[in-house]
Design a protein around this motif. Sequence first.
Motif, mmCIF file in Angstrom:
data_model
loop_
_atom_site.group_PDB
_atom_site.id
_atom_site.type_symbol
_atom_site.label_atom_id
_atom_site.label_comp_id
_atom_site.label_asym_id
_atom_site.label_seq_id
_atom_site.Cartn_x
_atom_site.Cartn_y
_atom_site.Cartn_z
ATOM 1 N N CYS A 63 0.846 -0.973 -0.016
ATOM 2 C CA CYS A 63 0.083 0.032 0.013
ATOM 3 C C CYS A 63 0.998 1.279 0.060
ATOM 4 C CB CYS A 63 -1.006 -0.109 1.161
ATOM 5 S SG CYS A 63 -2.478 -1.204 0.860
ATOM 6 N N LEU A 64 1.778 0.952 0.696
ATOM 7 C CA LEU A 64 2.893 2.407 0.595
ATOM 8 C C LEU A 64 3.567 2.565 -0.649
ATOM 9 C CD1 LEU A 64 4.799 1.699 4.220
ATOM 10 C CD2 LEU A 64 3.145 3.881 3.653
ATOM 11 N N MET A 65 3.967 1.449 -1.272
ATOM 12 C CA MET A 65 4.486 1.738 -2.773
ATOM 13 C C MET A 65 3.463 2.241 -3.654
ATOM 14 S SD MET A 65 7.015 1.600 -4.915
ATOM 15 C CE MET A 65 8.392 0.881 -4.444
ATOM 16 N N ALA A 66 2.128 1.746 -3.482
ATOM 17 C CA ALA A 66 1.008 2.204 -4.416
ATOM 18 C C ALA A 66 0.875 3.827 -4.295
ATOM 19 C CB ALA A 66 -0.317 1.376 -3.933
ATOM 20 N N HIS A 67 0.846 4.030 -3.029
ATOM 21 C CA HIS A 67 0.910 5.452 -2.644
ATOM 22 C C HIS A 67 1.856 6.235 -3.459
ATOM 23 C CE1 HIS A 67 -0.753 8.984 -0.622
ATOM 24 N NE2 HIS A 67 0.749 9.387 -0.402
ATOM 25 N N ALA A 68 3.172 5.800 -3.178
ATOM 26 C CA ALA A 68 4.497 6.534 -3.924
ATOM 27 C C ALA A 68 4.252 6.478 -5.214
ATOM 28 C CB ALA A 68 5.690 5.874 -3.382
ATOM 29 N N LEU A 69 3.448 5.662 -5.844
ATOM 30 C CA LEU A 69 3.372 5.779 -7.311
ATOM 31 C C LEU A 69 2.240 6.632 -7.846
ATOM 32 C CD1 LEU A 69 4.233 1.831 -7.941
ATOM 33 C CD2 LEU A 69 5.516 3.639 -8.497
ATOM 34 N N GLY A 70 1.436 7.072 -6.726
ATOM 35 C CA GLY A 70 0.403 7.945 -7.325
ATOM 36 C C GLY A 70 -0.897 7.223 -7.315
ATOM 37 N N LEU A 71 -0.902 5.871 -6.830
ATOM 38 C CA LEU A 71 -2.028 5.119 -7.027
ATOM 39 C C LEU A 71 -2.818 4.679 -5.865
ATOM 40 C CD1 LEU A 71 -0.224 2.168 -8.969
ATOM 41 C CD2 LEU A 71 -1.789 3.724 -9.943
ATOM 42 N N GLY A 72 -3.824 4.428 -5.647
ATOM 43 C CA GLY A 72 -4.856 4.380 -4.449
ATOM 44 C C GLY A 72 -5.014 2.816 -4.175
ATOM 45 N N ALA A 73 -4.718 2.436 -2.866
ATOM 46 C CA ALA A 73 -4.978 1.107 -2.554
ATOM 47 C C ALA A 73 -5.701 1.032 -1.294
ATOM 48 C CB ALA A 73 -3.659 0.364 -2.437
ATOM 49 N N VAL A 74 -6.308 -0.241 -1.242
ATOM 50 C CA VAL A 74 -7.120 -0.453 0.065
ATOM 51 C C VAL A 74 -7.099 -1.972 0.497
ATOM 52 C CG1 VAL A 74 -9.182 -0.648 -0.818
ATOM 53 C CG2 VAL A 74 -9.072 0.116 1.469
ATOM 54 N N TRP A 75 -6.743 -2.104 1.908
ATOM 55 C CA TRP A 75 -6.796 -3.482 2.266
ATOM 56 C C TRP A 75 -8.232 -3.907 2.301
ATOM 57 C CZ3 TRP A 75 -3.568 -5.927 6.515
ATOM 58 C CH2 TRP A 75 -2.472 -5.309 6.634
ATOM 59 N N LEU A 76 -8.509 -4.996 1.948
ATOM 60 C CA LEU A 76 -10.168 -5.739 2.023
ATOM 61 C C LEU A 76 -9.963 -6.705 2.920
ATOM 62 C CD1 LEU A 76 -11.110 -5.397 -1.534
ATOM 63 C CD2 LEU A 76 -11.753 -3.695 0.125
ATOM 64 N N THR A 77 -10.608 -6.901 4.049
ATOM 65 C CA THR A 77 -10.846 -7.963 4.832
ATOM 66 C C THR A 77 -11.380 -9.210 4.094
ATOM 67 O OG1 THR A 77 -11.509 -6.535 6.601
ATOM 68 C CG2 THR A 77 -11.873 -8.876 7.066
ATOM 69 N N CYS A 78 -10.744 -10.316 4.344
ATOM 70 C CA CYS A 78 -11.033 -11.633 3.682
ATOM 71 C C CYS A 78 -11.723 -12.576 4.485
ATOM 72 C CB CYS A 78 -9.727 -12.196 3.148
ATOM 73 S SG CYS A 78 -9.930 -13.754 2.448
ATOM 74 N N THR A 79 -12.876 -12.782 4.469
ATOM 75 C CA THR A 79 -13.580 -13.527 5.289
ATOM 76 C C THR A 79 -13.670 -14.986 4.903
ATOM 77 O OG1 THR A 79 -15.467 -13.786 3.955
ATOM 78 C CG2 THR A 79 -15.562 -11.996 5.551
ATOM 79 N N GLU A 80 -13.708 -15.985 5.946
ATOM 80 C CA GLU A 80 -13.584 -17.365 5.555
ATOM 81 C C GLU A 80 -14.436 -17.894 4.204
ATOM 82 O OE1 GLU A 80 -13.951 -20.090 8.847
ATOM 83 O OE2 GLU A 80 -12.444 -18.902 9.680
ATOM 84 N N LYS A 81 -15.680 -17.149 4.267
ATOM 85 C CA LYS A 81 -16.589 -17.418 3.228
ATOM 86 C C LYS A 81 -15.933 -17.067 1.717
ATOM 87 C CE LYS A 81 -21.290 -17.212 1.935
ATOM 88 N NZ LYS A 81 -22.244 -16.086 1.555
ATOM 89 N N THR A 82 -15.379 -15.705 1.908
ATOM 90 C CA THR A 82 -14.670 -15.414 0.581
ATOM 91 C C THR A 82 -13.520 -16.241 0.314
ATOM 92 O OG1 THR A 82 -15.402 -13.000 1.202
ATOM 93 C CG2 THR A 82 -13.562 -13.359 -0.256
ATOM 94 N N ALA A 83 -12.701 -16.495 1.287
ATOM 95 C CA ALA A 83 -11.486 -17.204 0.910
ATOM 96 C C ALA A 83 -11.898 -18.726 0.284
ATOM 97 C CB ALA A 83 -10.967 -17.303 2.229
ATOM 98 N N ALA A 84 -12.947 -19.143 0.889
ATOM 99 C CA ALA A 84 -13.333 -20.649 0.523
ATOM 100 C C ALA A 84 -13.916 -20.454 -1.094
ATOM 101 C CB ALA A 84 -14.419 -21.154 1.347
#
Length: 296
Positions: free
Chosen positions: A232-253
């Motif tokens: 996320c830090l690198m994305a910011h330095a590149l002028g991009l925008g990033a976000v963490w997205l929580t991964c639930t067990e259901k999503t993961a499966a």
Amino acid sequence: MTEKFDELHQSQDTEAVRWLYGEYSRKDLEGMDPVCLRALLRERVHHTIEVELYPALTGEKQAHAKMGSQAALVWEVWRSRGLPTEEPDLQWCQQYLDIAARVRAGEKVQINQPLPEPFSNQEMDVVRKLMWERRSIRDWVPNKRVPDELLEKILEAGRAAPNACNLCVVRFVVIKDPKQQKMVWSDIPTPYDRCTLIVICYDRRVYETVGHDRLVPHNMLLDCAAAGDHMCLMAHALGLGAVWLTCTEKTAATFKKKLGLPDYIEQALHVAVGYPAIASIKSRRLPLKDMVINQE
Ligand SMILES: Cc1cc2nc3c(=O)[nH]c(=O)nc-3n(C[C@H](O)[C@H](O)[C@H](O)COP(=O)(O)O)c2cc1C
């Protein structure tokens, strides 16, 4: 416990790797999956040479007469199987194995590596800007995909993150196809068709090989988190925008099934990245006095 640990850590056996969490004969090593063998090598070099060397270098403790013998066995098997030896992590292992051999031969070894220096004021401004201006971005410019060369820079930043016991457990799955991205769940509606998703996973086999799945399983998630933050830090330095997205067990499966990921690949979090369309008001943190809980 400590004595047992010391004893096993520096086992004099040249036909087996024995340590607190298990035992592998030479035959086991010869049949071991290369991913697991490499992890074992990296861990053994780290714990029985790199870490052991500090007190010996400062003269606090004498180096073990058999320093690195277990790692040397794993390396010998690795090479005898004709597996590649040129990649940087393996070269690093080789460097420490060479040092261990010199220590075993009674040589007083020095490591002449540059020490960290404080950054200049200008460099500090950049660091501060990066750390305090980065923010989560949740909407991206349509029809403007992150080019591969920028994606690579972001992945490289994840690769540079620290990792527990030098095991390199983190794996990435890059998803550019919006149809596949829709499988991800988030509590915040995320316009997946405008971003690229990086799924940060770990290879469970790596920890199982060295028994760390029983001892410090949380470190697998922490490694993924460190990689996520770096990215996320690198994305910011590149002028991009990033976000963490929580991964639930259901999503993961669902993800695992639809992408046909092997059973031993586990997902920890997802990072979405794209060209920022809307920036939120930068969220502010608790005052430091409320975070340092043992302050007098
Ligand atoms: C472990 C973790 C999980 C997160 N999950 C989500 C998420 O599912 N959806 C989302 O929009 N943001 C998510 N975020 C981003 C946070 O909401 C964000 O970092 C926080 O509100 C602080 O804002 P800032 O990143 O702009 O400084 C997550 C962050 C972390 C560290």
